[in-house]
Design an enzyme around this catalytic site. Structure first.
Site, PDB file in Angstrom:
ATOM      1  N   GLY A 225       8.916 -34.213  44.135  1.00  0.00           N
ATOM      2  CA  GLY A 225       7.953 -33.649  43.186  1.00  0.00           C
ATOM      3  C   GLY A 225       8.266 -34.080  41.759  1.00  0.00           C
ATOM      4  O   GLY A 225       7.359 -34.355  40.969  1.00  0.00           O
ATOM      5  N   SER A 226       9.546 -34.153  41.433  1.00  0.00           N
ATOM      6  CA  SER A 226       9.927 -34.535  40.066  1.00  0.00           C
ATOM      7  C   SER A 226       9.465 -35.950  39.750  1.00  0.00           C
ATOM      8  O   SER A 226       8.983 -36.227  38.649  1.00  0.00           O
ATOM      9  CB  SER A 226      11.448 -34.449  39.878  1.00  0.00           C
ATOM     10  OG  SER A 226      11.904 -33.151  40.153  1.00  0.00           O
TER      11      SER A 226
ATOM     12  N   ASN B 143       6.814 -21.564  39.649  1.00  0.00           N
ATOM     13  CA  ASN B 143       7.887 -21.499  40.644  1.00  0.00           C
ATOM     14  C   ASN B 143       8.716 -20.232  40.557  1.00  0.00           C
ATOM     15  O   ASN B 143       9.318 -19.822  41.529  1.00  0.00           O
ATOM     16  CB  ASN B 143       8.799 -22.726  40.540  1.00  0.00           C
ATOM     17  CG  ASN B 143       9.166 -23.080  39.137  1.00  0.00           C
ATOM     18  OD1 ASN B 143       8.299 -23.274  38.286  1.00  0.00           O
ATOM     19  ND2 ASN B 143      10.446 -23.138  38.859  1.00  0.00           N
TER      20      ASN B 143
ATOM     21  N   GLN C 285       4.484 -25.763  44.158  1.00  0.00           N
ATOM     22  CA  GLN C 285       4.630 -24.419  44.734  1.00  0.00           C
ATOM     23  C   GLN C 285       3.346 -23.905  45.373  1.00  0.00           C
ATOM     24  O   GLN C 285       3.359 -22.900  46.074  1.00  0.00           O
ATOM     25  CB  GLN C 285       5.073 -23.419  43.642  1.00  0.00           C
ATOM     26  CG  GLN C 285       6.455 -23.672  43.102  1.00  0.00           C
ATOM     27  CD  GLN C 285       7.571 -23.331  44.085  1.00  0.00           C
ATOM     28  OE1 GLN C 285       7.380 -22.580  45.041  1.00  0.00           O
ATOM     29  NE2 GLN C 285       8.751 -23.884  43.872  1.00  0.00           N
TER      30      GLN C 285
ATOM     31  N   SER D 279       5.602 -31.722  46.824  1.00  0.00           N
ATOM     32  CA  SER D 279       6.943 -32.035  47.323  1.00  0.00           C
ATOM     33  C   SER D 279       7.095 -31.546  48.757  1.00  0.00           C
ATOM     34  O   SER D 279       6.639 -30.449  49.097  1.00  0.00           O
ATOM     35  CB  SER D 279       7.964 -31.341  46.421  1.00  0.00           C
ATOM     36  OG  SER D 279       9.247 -31.476  46.943  1.00  0.00           O
TER      37      SER D 279
ATOM     38  N   HIS E 139       9.864 -30.621  50.557  1.00  0.00           N
ATOM     39  CA  HIS E 139      10.834 -29.615  51.007  1.00  0.00           C
ATOM     40  C   HIS E 139      10.411 -28.173  50.750  1.00  0.00           C
ATOM     41  O   HIS E 139      11.094 -27.241  51.168  1.00  0.00           O
ATOM     42  CB  HIS E 139      12.233 -29.910  50.446  1.00  0.00           C
ATOM     43  CG  HIS E 139      12.421 -29.680  48.983  1.00  0.00           C
ATOM     44  ND1 HIS E 139      13.113 -28.605  48.501  1.00  0.00           N
ATOM     45  CD2 HIS E 139      12.031 -30.391  47.902  1.00  0.00           C
ATOM     46  CE1 HIS E 139      13.150 -28.678  47.168  1.00  0.00           C
ATOM     47  NE2 HIS E 139      12.501 -29.755  46.789  1.00  0.00           N
TER      48      HIS E 139
ATOM     49  N   THR F 258      11.120 -49.596  49.829  1.00  0.00           N
ATOM     50  CA  THR F 258      10.769 -49.473  51.248  1.00  0.00           C
ATOM     51  C   THR F 258      10.487 -48.013  51.571  1.00  0.00           C
ATOM     52  O   THR F 258      11.250 -47.126  51.193  1.00  0.00           O
ATOM     53  CB  THR F 258      11.921 -50.020  52.118  1.00  0.00           C
ATOM     54  OG1 THR F 258      12.134 -51.375  51.729  1.00  0.00           O
ATOM     55  CG2 THR F 258      11.579 -49.942  53.595  1.00  0.00           C
TER      56      THR F 258
ATOM     57  N   CYS G 170      20.333 -20.804  36.251  1.00  0.00           N
ATOM     58  CA  CYS G 170      21.588 -21.075  36.950  1.00  0.00           C
ATOM     59  C   CYS G 170      21.740 -22.558  37.271  1.00  0.00           C
ATOM     60  O   CYS G 170      22.833 -23.049  37.432  1.00  0.00           O
ATOM     61  CB  CYS G 170      21.703 -20.244  38.211  1.00  0.00           C
ATOM     62  SG  CYS G 170      20.139 -19.910  38.992  1.00  0.00           S
TER      63      CYS G 170
END
Ligand code: PLP
Length: 394
Positions: free
Chosen positions: A72-73, A153, A181, A201, A203, A239, A326
């Site tokens: 996503g970044s 998020n 999100q 993204s 994950h 690739t 964090c």
């Protein structure tokens, strides 16, 4: 075995069995390079193109408008820096975003500021919602791009994306949304919602980490983000990560399937959590309750320090996250909670629980049993809480 409850799905999700099964052949026997012309390569190419079709069907666009990326970044960086590079040639030098975007967007904007771009950071109000009228007033002659996240998020607030899209279309300004999100939880149709660029993204939706998508409307033709080979129609070299791309296609299909019934089940658990936690004295829900992702709970507990709360939850087997930055190792409260106008000490005592369809009503009961006990213990040790109680008594 000790109980473990995973309530941090906004951080990442567990991969689904079906996603894993779809990927496995491409990690072993089907290992060809999609650019190779022999059979092994052609079958890898077919797998990538099937995933592209699956993604396009979910977003309501053409397969040729889907570009696979590494996360996503990367998609956020490509969208924002790409528009900046393209539009600088036309004398544009202004970007509009919001104060509570993900750092993939905020830090990219900061980078462009160093290169001479001007960035307007729109306020999000106490409810955590960007006002489309504010977007409209911020648009200038030299505005190249509006980039506003689909859903936040940390606090899960869902933004009025179709309205913002309509404003951008009316003013001829590109509109990018970071939908990392939102995908899988909110019905998205890029054409109907006037979205020109969208990041997602893998994950966050039960696909593996390290794969993402940038949807780029036909005709925008952003400059390449990674130069090299001719992959992704000469736009993004490298690739293809075939197995992960296959997993992402499958995950998107699954996420879209029965979204309504799944959301209702999650929503019922989320509402029980919110009501149960708000029953603890001196707590508040952060962000709009109405315009909120079905699985997001973000609560501040006065007189409590977020990191200690997380550590004690961990001891009880609950995985959650707090409103402190964090990730950077700093003790600064999150920029998202500060953008809502929360004072530092309240922002510090925040807890994000992000649940999904794999959580059970028993998980919710357990969290509701454990959290009040921990809050009572932490407050008993907290000088801040003592001060709050004294002030209340006076
Ligand atoms: N944007 C938002 C809103 C996110 O929540 C995240 C991840 O937490 C990202 C972007 C970055 O995605 P990735 O981890 O795939 O780079």
């Amino acid at each position: 075995m000790e109980r473990q409850i995973y309530a941090d799905n906004a951080a990442t999700t567990q991969m689904s069995q079906r996603v894993l099964e779809a990927m496995l052949p491409h990690l072993m026997g089907e290992y060809g390079n999609p650019s190779s012309i022999y059979g092994l390569g052609r079958s890898a190419r077919m797998a990538v193109e099937t995933a592209r079709e699956q993604a396009a069907a979910v977003l309501g666009c053409l397969p040729g408008e889907i570009y696979f990326t590494s996360c996503g970044s990367e998609s956020d960086n490509w969208a924002i820096k790409g528009v900046a590079e393209k539009m600088a040639e036309k004398g544009k030098k202004h970007i509009i975003t919001s104060a509570f975007e993900h750092h993939a967007v905020l830090h990219t904007c900061k980078h462009l500021e160093k290169l001479g771009w001007q960035v307007t950071y729109l306020p999000v109000g106490s409810e955590g919602i960007v006002n489309p009228a504010d977007v409209e007033s911020a648009i200038r002659e030299d505005t190249a791009l509006v980039t506003i996240m689909y859903a936040n998020n940390e606090i899960g607030t869902v933004q009025p994306i179709p309205e913002i899209g309509a404003v951008c279309k009316a003013h001829g300004v590109y509109f990018h949304t970071d939908a990392v999100q939102a995908v899988g939880h909110v019905a998205i149709n890029v054409k109907e919602q006037n979205i020109d660029l969208l990041s997602l993204s893998g994950h966050k939706i039960h696909a593996p980490k390290g794969v993402g998508i940038l949807y780029m409307k036909n005709g925008i033709g952003l400059p390449n983000f990674i130069d090299g080979g001719g992959q992704e129609r000469n736009k993004r070299a490298g690739t293809e990560n075939v197995a992960s791309i296959v997993g992402l296609g499958k995950a998107l299909e699954e996420a879209n399937f029965q979204m309504g019934p799944r959301n209702s089940r999650v929503l019922a658990m989320r509402d029980k959590l919110i009501d149960g936690l708000l029953a603890i004295p001196r707590t508040r829900l952060n962000g709009s309750r109405e315009h909120r992702l079905p699985g997001n709970v973000n609560i501040s507990f006065e007189g409590v320090e977020g990191e200690s709360l997380l550590l004690m939850l961990d001891l009880k087997g609950i995985c959650a996250s707090s409103g402190s930055a964090c990730t950077s190792g700093s003790l600064d409260p999150s920029h998202v909670l500060l953008a809502l106008g929360l004072p530092h000490e309240i922002a510090h005592g925040s807890l994000r629980l992000s649940i999904n369809e794999w959580n059970t009503p028993e998980d919710i009961d357990y969290i509701l049993q454990v959290v009040p006990e921990i809050i009572t213990k932490l407050r008993a040790m907290s000088p801040l809480w003592e001060r709050i109680c004294k002030e209340e008594a006076n």
